[in-house]
Write a protein that holds these residues in place. Structure first.
Motif, PDB file in Angstrom:
ATOM      1  N   TYR B  82      11.695  46.832  60.663  1.00  0.00           N
ATOM      2  CA  TYR B  82      11.910  47.161  62.073  1.00  0.00           C
ATOM      3  C   TYR B  82      11.877  48.678  62.207  1.00  0.00           C
ATOM      4  O   TYR B  82      12.515  49.375  61.418  1.00  0.00           O
ATOM      5  CB  TYR B  82      13.261  46.634  62.559  1.00  0.00           C
ATOM      6  CG  TYR B  82      13.439  45.161  62.318  1.00  0.00           C
ATOM      7  CD1 TYR B  82      13.002  44.234  63.254  1.00  0.00           C
ATOM      8  CD2 TYR B  82      14.020  44.700  61.147  1.00  0.00           C
ATOM      9  CE1 TYR B  82      13.141  42.875  63.020  1.00  0.00           C
ATOM     10  CE2 TYR B  82      14.162  43.347  60.902  1.00  0.00           C
ATOM     11  CZ  TYR B  82      13.724  42.436  61.842  1.00  0.00           C
ATOM     12  OH  TYR B  82      13.857  41.102  61.605  1.00  0.00           O
ATOM     13  N   TYR B  84      12.315  52.198  64.566  1.00  0.00           N
ATOM     14  CA  TYR B  84      12.984  52.770  65.732  1.00  0.00           C
ATOM     15  C   TYR B  84      12.565  54.236  65.839  1.00  0.00           C
ATOM     16  O   TYR B  84      12.375  54.903  64.824  1.00  0.00           O
ATOM     17  CB  TYR B  84      14.503  52.718  65.569  1.00  0.00           C
ATOM     18  CG  TYR B  84      15.062  51.311  65.449  1.00  0.00           C
ATOM     19  CD1 TYR B  84      15.642  50.684  66.544  1.00  0.00           C
ATOM     20  CD2 TYR B  84      14.998  50.620  64.244  1.00  0.00           C
ATOM     21  CE1 TYR B  84      16.148  49.394  66.436  1.00  0.00           C
ATOM     22  CE2 TYR B  84      15.497  49.332  64.127  1.00  0.00           C
ATOM     23  CZ  TYR B  84      16.065  48.727  65.224  1.00  0.00           C
ATOM     24  OH  TYR B  84      16.571  47.459  65.114  1.00  0.00           O
ATOM     25  N   GLY B  87      16.279  56.208  68.041  1.00  0.00           N
ATOM     26  CA  GLY B  87      17.253  55.148  68.326  1.00  0.00           C
ATOM     27  C   GLY B  87      16.708  53.980  69.118  1.00  0.00           C
ATOM     28  O   GLY B  87      17.419  53.014  69.365  1.00  0.00           O
ATOM     29  N   HIS B  88      15.437  54.077  69.551  1.00  0.00           N
ATOM     30  CA  HIS B  88      14.849  52.980  70.338  1.00  0.00           C
ATOM     31  C   HIS B  88      13.890  52.170  69.478  1.00  0.00           C
ATOM     32  O   HIS B  88      13.024  52.732  68.815  1.00  0.00           O
ATOM     33  CB  HIS B  88      14.101  53.531  71.555  1.00  0.00           C
ATOM     34  CG  HIS B  88      14.981  54.270  72.507  1.00  0.00           C
ATOM     35  ND1 HIS B  88      15.870  53.630  73.333  1.00  0.00           N
ATOM     36  CD2 HIS B  88      15.128  55.596  72.747  1.00  0.00           C
ATOM     37  CE1 HIS B  88      16.522  54.526  74.053  1.00  0.00           C
ATOM     38  NE2 HIS B  88      16.094  55.736  73.720  1.00  0.00           N
ATOM     39  N   TYR B  89      14.021  50.878  69.579  1.00  0.00           N
ATOM     40  CA  TYR B  89      13.145  49.979  68.819  1.00  0.00           C
ATOM     41  C   TYR B  89      11.725  50.059  69.364  1.00  0.00           C
ATOM     42  O   TYR B  89      11.506  49.978  70.578  1.00  0.00           O
ATOM     43  CB  TYR B  89      13.682  48.540  68.940  1.00  0.00           C
ATOM     44  CG  TYR B  89      12.739  47.486  68.470  1.00  0.00           C
ATOM     45  CD1 TYR B  89      12.572  47.241  67.115  1.00  0.00           C
ATOM     46  CD2 TYR B  89      12.013  46.721  69.383  1.00  0.00           C
ATOM     47  CE1 TYR B  89      11.689  46.266  66.681  1.00  0.00           C
ATOM     48  CE2 TYR B  89      11.133  45.747  68.961  1.00  0.00           C
ATOM     49  CZ  TYR B  89      10.970  45.529  67.601  1.00  0.00           C
ATOM     50  OH  TYR B  89      10.099  44.567  67.176  1.00  0.00           O
ATOM     51  N   VAL B  90      10.734  50.255  68.480  1.00  0.00           N
ATOM     52  CA  VAL B  90       9.349  50.361  68.954  1.00  0.00           C
ATOM     53  C   VAL B  90       8.383  49.366  68.300  1.00  0.00           C
ATOM     54  O   VAL B  90       7.268  49.177  68.776  1.00  0.00           O
ATOM     55  CB  VAL B  90       8.782  51.798  68.798  1.00  0.00           C
ATOM     56  CG1 VAL B  90       9.383  52.740  69.816  1.00  0.00           C
ATOM     57  CG2 VAL B  90       8.976  52.328  67.389  1.00  0.00           C
ATOM     58  N   THR B  92       7.690  46.129  64.962  1.00  0.00           N
ATOM     59  CA  THR B  92       8.139  45.410  63.769  1.00  0.00           C
ATOM     60  C   THR B  92       6.950  44.914  62.956  1.00  0.00           C
ATOM     61  O   THR B  92       5.826  44.848  63.464  1.00  0.00           O
ATOM     62  CB  THR B  92       9.062  44.232  64.174  1.00  0.00           C
ATOM     63  OG1 THR B  92       9.659  43.698  62.998  1.00  0.00           O
ATOM     64  CG2 THR B  92       8.288  43.121  64.853  1.00  0.00           C
ATOM     65  N   ARG B 120       6.990  48.994  74.474  1.00  0.00           N
ATOM     66  CA  ARG B 120       7.957  50.000  74.036  1.00  0.00           C
ATOM     67  C   ARG B 120       7.322  51.383  73.930  1.00  0.00           C
ATOM     68  O   ARG B 120       7.960  52.317  73.425  1.00  0.00           O
ATOM     69  CB  ARG B 120       8.515  49.613  72.655  1.00  0.00           C
ATOM     70  CG  ARG B 120       9.263  48.307  72.654  1.00  0.00           C
ATOM     71  CD  ARG B 120      10.686  48.579  72.989  1.00  0.00           C
ATOM     72  NE  ARG B 120      11.417  47.379  73.275  1.00  0.00           N
ATOM     73  CZ  ARG B 120      12.710  47.366  73.517  1.00  0.00           C
ATOM     74  NH1 ARG B 120      13.382  48.482  73.516  1.00  0.00           N
ATOM     75  NH2 ARG B 120      13.328  46.261  73.801  1.00  0.00           N
ATOM     76  N   TRP B 135      12.553  59.093  63.071  1.00  0.00           N
ATOM     77  CA  TRP B 135      12.255  57.678  62.877  1.00  0.00           C
ATOM     78  C   TRP B 135      13.431  57.047  62.157  1.00  0.00           C
ATOM     79  O   TRP B 135      14.076  57.687  61.346  1.00  0.00           O
ATOM     80  CB  TRP B 135      11.018  57.498  61.992  1.00  0.00           C
ATOM     81  CG  TRP B 135       9.739  58.045  62.542  1.00  0.00           C
ATOM     82  CD1 TRP B 135       9.155  59.226  62.217  1.00  0.00           C
ATOM     83  CD2 TRP B 135       8.888  57.439  63.500  1.00  0.00           C
ATOM     84  NE1 TRP B 135       7.979  59.399  62.901  1.00  0.00           N
ATOM     85  CE2 TRP B 135       7.792  58.305  63.704  1.00  0.00           C
ATOM     86  CE3 TRP B 135       8.928  56.247  64.228  1.00  0.00           C
ATOM     87  CZ2 TRP B 135       6.758  58.018  64.587  1.00  0.00           C
ATOM     88  CZ3 TRP B 135       7.901  55.963  65.096  1.00  0.00           C
ATOM     89  CH2 TRP B 135       6.834  56.830  65.278  1.00  0.00           C
ATOM     90  N   ARG B 138      14.435  50.035  59.374  1.00  0.00           N
ATOM     91  CA  ARG B 138      15.378  49.036  58.856  1.00  0.00           C
ATOM     92  C   ARG B 138      14.563  47.936  58.185  1.00  0.00           C
ATOM     93  O   ARG B 138      13.654  47.379  58.793  1.00  0.00           O
ATOM     94  CB  ARG B 138      16.179  48.472  60.030  1.00  0.00           C
ATOM     95  CG  ARG B 138      17.378  47.647  59.655  1.00  0.00           C
ATOM     96  CD  ARG B 138      18.325  47.576  60.855  1.00  0.00           C
ATOM     97  NE  ARG B 138      17.713  46.900  61.998  1.00  0.00           N
ATOM     98  CZ  ARG B 138      17.721  45.579  62.182  1.00  0.00           C
ATOM     99  NH1 ARG B 138      18.286  44.795  61.289  1.00  0.00           N
ATOM    100  NH2 ARG B 138      17.178  45.042  63.243  1.00  0.00           N
ATOM    101  N   ARG B 157      18.151  51.082  55.178  1.00  0.00           N
ATOM    102  CA  ARG B 157      18.232  51.772  56.455  1.00  0.00           C
ATOM    103  C   ARG B 157      17.965  53.237  56.154  1.00  0.00           C
ATOM    104  O   ARG B 157      18.767  53.878  55.487  1.00  0.00           O
ATOM    105  CB  ARG B 157      19.630  51.643  57.062  1.00  0.00           C
ATOM    106  CG  ARG B 157      19.943  50.257  57.587  1.00  0.00           C
ATOM    107  CD  ARG B 157      21.433  50.106  57.812  1.00  0.00           C
ATOM    108  NE  ARG B 157      21.712  48.874  58.513  1.00  0.00           N
ATOM    109  CZ  ARG B 157      21.719  48.752  59.841  1.00  0.00           C
ATOM    110  NH1 ARG B 157      21.491  49.813  60.600  1.00  0.00           N
ATOM    111  NH2 ARG B 157      21.953  47.591  60.403  1.00  0.00           N
ATOM    112  N   GLN B 159      16.362  57.159  57.473  1.00  0.00           N
ATOM    113  CA  GLN B 159      15.985  58.071  58.547  1.00  0.00           C
ATOM    114  C   GLN B 159      14.789  58.907  58.084  1.00  0.00           C
ATOM    115  O   GLN B 159      14.735  59.296  56.916  1.00  0.00           O
ATOM    116  CB  GLN B 159      17.193  58.989  58.818  1.00  0.00           C
ATOM    117  CG  GLN B 159      17.160  59.641  60.149  1.00  0.00           C
ATOM    118  CD  GLN B 159      17.894  58.810  61.210  1.00  0.00           C
ATOM    119  OE1 GLN B 159      18.598  57.866  60.880  1.00  0.00           O
ATOM    120  NE2 GLN B 159      17.724  59.185  62.461  1.00  0.00           N
TER     121      GLN B 159
END
Lengths: 134, 163
Positions: B82, B84, B87-90, B92, B120, B135, B138, B157, B159
């Motif tokens: 996944y 992001y 912080g926004h999911y974009v 998968t 998104r 970015w 996850r 997880r 960054q």
């Protein structure tokens, strides 16, 4: 050695032997056991241990308690080892493993008890036959 | 009577010897199982690369490295990723690895292409306007342990700053 002591000792020894056979024949321990075995070994072991109880003990009640103790000791050691390894290594779904251990243990208890009972019955009949009691 | 007693004692002694050997085997199996599982649980998953490509529709290339520090083989069943941005999911990606095996003491890399979801894309465009954006990846992998033949999950997880 008194009859009672021998009965207890034999049940405990048979329980330990069957626990080892149950562990070595379990798919869960296939890779870890020094001697990987098939389930046939467990069945043969249960039959053999039951026969020994039938030969060494005279009282039917003592044989029954001996079979129960033997099967119970075997499954307690078996499930104990399974749960111990799972919990020691902090496997997240250890509850599942516990459930699995319970199911596997229950099936093994039934098999050991039934096959042990068959072995004990045959041994008792043979003993009676050769002693002229039949 | 005496011969029967002797036979009984002999059988008990034979059982005692077998029980002793069996107890040794149980201890050995438990020891092997404990060490084996500890080794398997040392399998590590990490993000090794993240790259944005904008030829046509924007896509993000993500590379994961799976290190098998144990002596036994493990099987990777599935892997979900996944993505992001700020912080926004974009987007998968999902790859079902049909029994992909990773041998002991080896590592393997897995590449994923994650298209930015059109629904998104506004979050993506907003983030691109900024000088600094981050970015967040996850990952969730289903791993089959050889010992209990049961699944375990590995989570990552991480960054990643900039492009």
């Amino acid at each position: 050695m008194s009859e009672r002591t021998r009965a207890i000792a034999n049940s405990v020894f048979c329980g330990i032997i069957l626990a080892n056979l149950a562990i070595c024949s379990s798919p869960s321990f296939e890779r870890f056991a020094p001697f990987a075995m098939t389930a046939t070994w467990l069945f043969a072991g249960a039959f053999m241990c039951g026969s020994i109880l039938g030969i060494t003990l005279d009282d039917a009640k003592a044989i029954f308690y001996g079979l129960c103790s033997m099967a119970l000791i075997a499954v307690l050691i078996f499930s104990g080892v399974l749960i111990f390894i799972a919990r020691l290594n902090d496997i997240p779904s250890y509850d599942l493993v516990s459930l699995l251990a319970f199911q596997q243990s229950f099936v093994r208890f039934i098999f050991i008890f039934i096959l042990g009972g068959v072995g004990a019955s045959i041994a008792t009949l043979l003993k009676l036959f050769f002693s002229g009691g039949l | 009577m005496a011969s029967k007693m002797n036979l009984n004692n002999l059988l008990t002694a034979a059982l005692a010897v077998l029980a002793l050997l069996s107890a040794g085997s149980i201890v050995l199996t438990t020891e092997n199982g404990t060490q084996g599982l500890r080794a398997v649980l040392s399998v590590q998953l990490e993000l090794s690369n993240l790259e944005l490509r904008e030829e046509g529709d924007p896509e993000v290339f993500v590379t994961f490295r799976l290190k098998n520090g144990s002596a036994v083989n493990v099987e990777l069943e599935t892997f979900d990723v996944y993505l992001y941005i700020d912080g926004h999911y974009v987007g998968t990606s999902y790859i079902p690895f049909a029994k992909r095996s990773v041998d002991g003491s080896e590592e393997t890399t897995m590449d994923f292409v994650i298209p930015i979801s059109p629904a998104r894309s506004q979050f993506f465009e907003e983030a691109r306007q900024k000088e600094d954006f981050s970015w967040f990846v996850r990952g969730k992998a289903k791993l089959l342990l050889p010992s209990f033949k049961q699944e375990t999950w590995l989570y990552v997880r991480e960054q990643w700053t900039g492009e």
